[in-house]
Design a protein around this motif. Structure first.
Motif, PDB file in Angstrom:
ATOM      1  N   LEU A  62      22.238  42.668   0.982  1.00 47.02           N
ATOM      2  CA  LEU A  62      21.627  43.963   1.246  1.00 47.02           C
ATOM      3  C   LEU A  62      22.720  44.990   1.449  1.00 47.02           C
ATOM      4  N   LEU A  63      22.518  46.162   0.894  1.00 49.76           N
ATOM      5  CA  LEU A  63      23.440  47.269   1.087  1.00 49.76           C
ATOM      6  C   LEU A  63      22.805  48.211   2.105  1.00 49.76           C
ATOM      7  N   LEU A  64      23.524  48.445   3.201  1.00 53.17           N
ATOM      8  CA  LEU A  64      23.020  49.276   4.289  1.00 53.17           C
ATOM      9  C   LEU A  64      23.784  50.589   4.323  1.00 53.17           C
ATOM     10  N   GLN A  65      23.104  51.641   4.778  1.00 55.42           N
ATOM     11  CA  GLN A  65      23.750  52.939   4.888  1.00 55.42           C
ATOM     12  C   GLN A  65      23.313  53.625   6.165  1.00 55.42           C
ATOM     13  N   GLU A  66      24.302  54.215   6.847  1.00 55.70           N
ATOM     14  CA  GLU A  66      24.046  55.062   8.013  1.00 55.70           C
ATOM     15  C   GLU A  66      24.936  56.290   7.850  1.00 55.70           C
ATOM     16  N   GLY A  67      24.326  57.429   7.559  1.00 55.53           N
ATOM     17  CA  GLY A  67      25.112  58.628   7.255  1.00 55.53           C
ATOM     18  C   GLY A  67      25.901  58.398   5.966  1.00 55.53           C
ATOM     19  N   ASN A  68      27.209  58.608   6.043  1.00 59.38           N
ATOM     20  CA  ASN A  68      28.072  58.394   4.875  1.00 59.38           C
ATOM     21  C   ASN A  68      28.643  56.982   4.833  1.00 59.38           C
ATOM     22  N   ARG A  69      28.373  56.188   5.829  1.00 59.19           N
ATOM     23  CA  ARG A  69      28.939  54.838   5.927  1.00 59.19           C
ATOM     24  C   ARG A  69      28.021  53.824   5.241  1.00 59.19           C
ATOM     25  N   ARG A  70      28.616  53.018   4.379  1.00 59.43           N
ATOM     26  CA  ARG A  70      27.867  51.937   3.720  1.00 59.43           C
ATOM     27  C   ARG A  70      28.520  50.609   4.048  1.00 59.43           C
ATOM     28  N   ARG A  71      27.683  49.590   4.143  1.00 57.35           N
ATOM     29  CA  ARG A  71      28.199  48.236   4.332  1.00 57.35           C
ATOM     30  C   ARG A  71      27.292  47.257   3.609  1.00 57.35           C
ATOM     31  N   ALA A  72      27.890  46.134   3.219  1.00 54.80           N
ATOM     32  CA  ALA A  72      27.121  45.080   2.550  1.00 54.80           C
ATOM     33  C   ALA A  72      26.951  43.928   3.521  1.00 54.80           C
ATOM     34  N   LEU A  73      25.805  43.320   3.441  1.00 53.02           N
ATOM     35  CA  LEU A  73      25.449  42.260   4.366  1.00 53.02           C
ATOM     36  C   LEU A  73      24.807  41.110   3.604  1.00 53.02           C
ATOM     37  N   LEU A  74      25.299  39.895   3.843  1.00 57.38           N
ATOM     38  CA  LEU A  74      24.632  38.710   3.308  1.00 57.38           C
ATOM     39  C   LEU A  74      23.686  38.194   4.383  1.00 57.38           C
ATOM     40  N   VAL A  75      22.459  37.924   3.998  1.00 60.52           N
ATOM     41  CA  VAL A  75      21.467  37.374   4.916  1.00 60.52           C
ATOM     42  C   VAL A  75      21.127  35.976   4.411  1.00 60.52           C
ATOM     43  N   HIS A  76      21.366  34.974   5.256  1.00 58.15           N
ATOM     44  CA  HIS A  76      21.102  33.578   4.917  1.00 58.15           C
ATOM     45  C   HIS A  76      19.874  33.123   5.704  1.00 58.15           C
ATOM     46  N   ILE A  77      18.876  32.630   4.995  1.00 58.40           N
ATOM     47  CA  ILE A  77      17.663  32.138   5.647  1.00 58.40           C
ATOM     48  C   ILE A  77      17.553  30.645   5.348  1.00 58.40           C
ATOM     49  N   GLU A  78      17.790  29.837   6.364  1.00 56.17           N
ATOM     50  CA  GLU A  78      17.666  28.381   6.220  1.00 56.17           C
ATOM     51  C   GLU A  78      16.261  27.984   6.662  1.00 56.17           C
ATOM     52  N   PHE A  79      15.622  27.118   5.871  1.00 59.28           N
ATOM     53  CA  PHE A  79      14.252  26.727   6.179  1.00 59.28           C
ATOM     54  C   PHE A  79      13.994  25.287   5.746  1.00 59.28           C
ATOM     55  N   GLU A  80      12.963  24.699   6.359  1.00 56.41           N
ATOM     56  CA  GLU A  80      12.551  23.354   5.975  1.00 56.41           C
ATOM     57  C   GLU A  80      11.915  23.434   4.589  1.00 56.41           C
ATOM     58  N   SER A  81      12.414  22.643   3.672  1.00 59.55           N
ATOM     59  CA  SER A  81      11.946  22.717   2.285  1.00 59.55           C
ATOM     60  C   SER A  81      10.460  22.424   2.138  1.00 59.55           C
ATOM     61  N   ARG A  82       9.969  21.443   2.873  1.00 62.90           N
ATOM     62  CA  ARG A  82       8.574  21.025   2.718  1.00 62.90           C
ATOM     63  C   ARG A  82       7.603  22.000   3.378  1.00 62.90           C
ATOM     64  N   THR A  83       7.898  22.417   4.606  1.00 60.59           N
ATOM     65  CA  THR A  83       6.966  23.261   5.361  1.00 60.59           C
ATOM     66  C   THR A  83       7.276  24.758   5.271  1.00 60.59           C
ATOM     67  N   GLU A  84       8.465  25.097   4.800  1.00 59.60           N
ATOM     68  CA  GLU A  84       8.955  26.476   4.735  1.00 59.60           C
ATOM     69  C   GLU A  84       9.074  27.118   6.117  1.00 59.60           C
ATOM     70  N   LYS A  85       9.227  26.314   7.149  1.00 63.37           N
ATOM     71  CA  LYS A  85       9.446  26.817   8.507  1.00 63.37           C
ATOM     72  C   LYS A  85      10.905  27.258   8.615  1.00 63.37           C
ATOM     73  N   VAL A  86      11.115  28.486   9.110  1.00 61.71           N
ATOM     74  CA  VAL A  86      12.467  29.023   9.248  1.00 61.71           C
ATOM     75  C   VAL A  86      13.216  28.242  10.324  1.00 61.71           C
ATOM     76  N   VAL A  87      14.412  27.802   9.976  1.00 60.27           N
ATOM     77  CA  VAL A  87      15.280  27.076  10.907  1.00 60.27           C
ATOM     78  C   VAL A  87      16.276  28.040  11.542  1.00 60.27           C
ATOM     79  N   ARG A  88      16.882  28.897  10.686  1.00 60.36           N
ATOM     80  CA  ARG A  88      17.904  29.807  11.190  1.00 60.36           C
ATOM     81  C   ARG A  88      18.076  30.968  10.213  1.00 60.36           C
ATOM     82  N   ILE A  89      18.368  32.132  10.777  1.00 64.85           N
ATOM     83  CA  ILE A  89      18.713  33.297   9.977  1.00 64.85           C
ATOM     84  C   ILE A  89      20.073  33.779  10.457  1.00 64.85           C
ATOM     85  N   SER A  90      21.004  33.918   9.523  1.00 66.38           N
ATOM     86  CA  SER A  90      22.334  34.395   9.904  1.00 66.38           C
ATOM     87  C   SER A  90      22.734  35.570   9.018  1.00 66.38           C
TER      88      SER A  90
END
Length: 96
Positions: A62-90
């Motif tokens: 995701l590319l974020l912006q606040e005023g003239n400042r931009r930053r890129a962010l990776l969002v990792h969503i780990e989840f149980e494959s079978r149930t799709e229950k979220v384990v962790r978001i980093s």
């Protein structure tokens, strides 16, 4: 005499959501909570990996912006494959 009206709706490929759409919505919601003063100005699905025999991980950039400042962010969503229950978001800042 009875009249029956049938409505048939055909789904087109543009109507279909990609399999990662659910995870993308979660990534954006969590990012908005963590960075409430920044706007999400761009979004990219990086991919899915199998972390363990029972868990998977979807990654988004995701590319974020606040005023003239931009930053890129990776969002990792780990989840149980079978149930799709979220384990962790980093979050991981990366280069724009």
């Amino acid at each position: 005499m009875v009249a029956i009206l049938l409505t048939i709706t055909f789904a087109t490929p543009t109507d279909a959501q990609p399999p990662y759409a659910k995870w993308g919505r979660i990534a954006m919601q969590e990012t908005k909570q963590k960075y409430p003063h920044e706007q999400i100005v761009d979004y990219l699905h990086v991919g899915r990996i199998q972390k363990t025999p029972t868990t998977s991980e979807e990654t988004f950039k995701l590319l974020l912006q606040e005023g003239n400042r931009r930053r890129a962010l990776l969002v990792h969503i780990e989840f149980e494959s079978r149930t799709e229950k979220v384990v962790r978001i980093s979050f991981e800042e990366t280069r724009v």
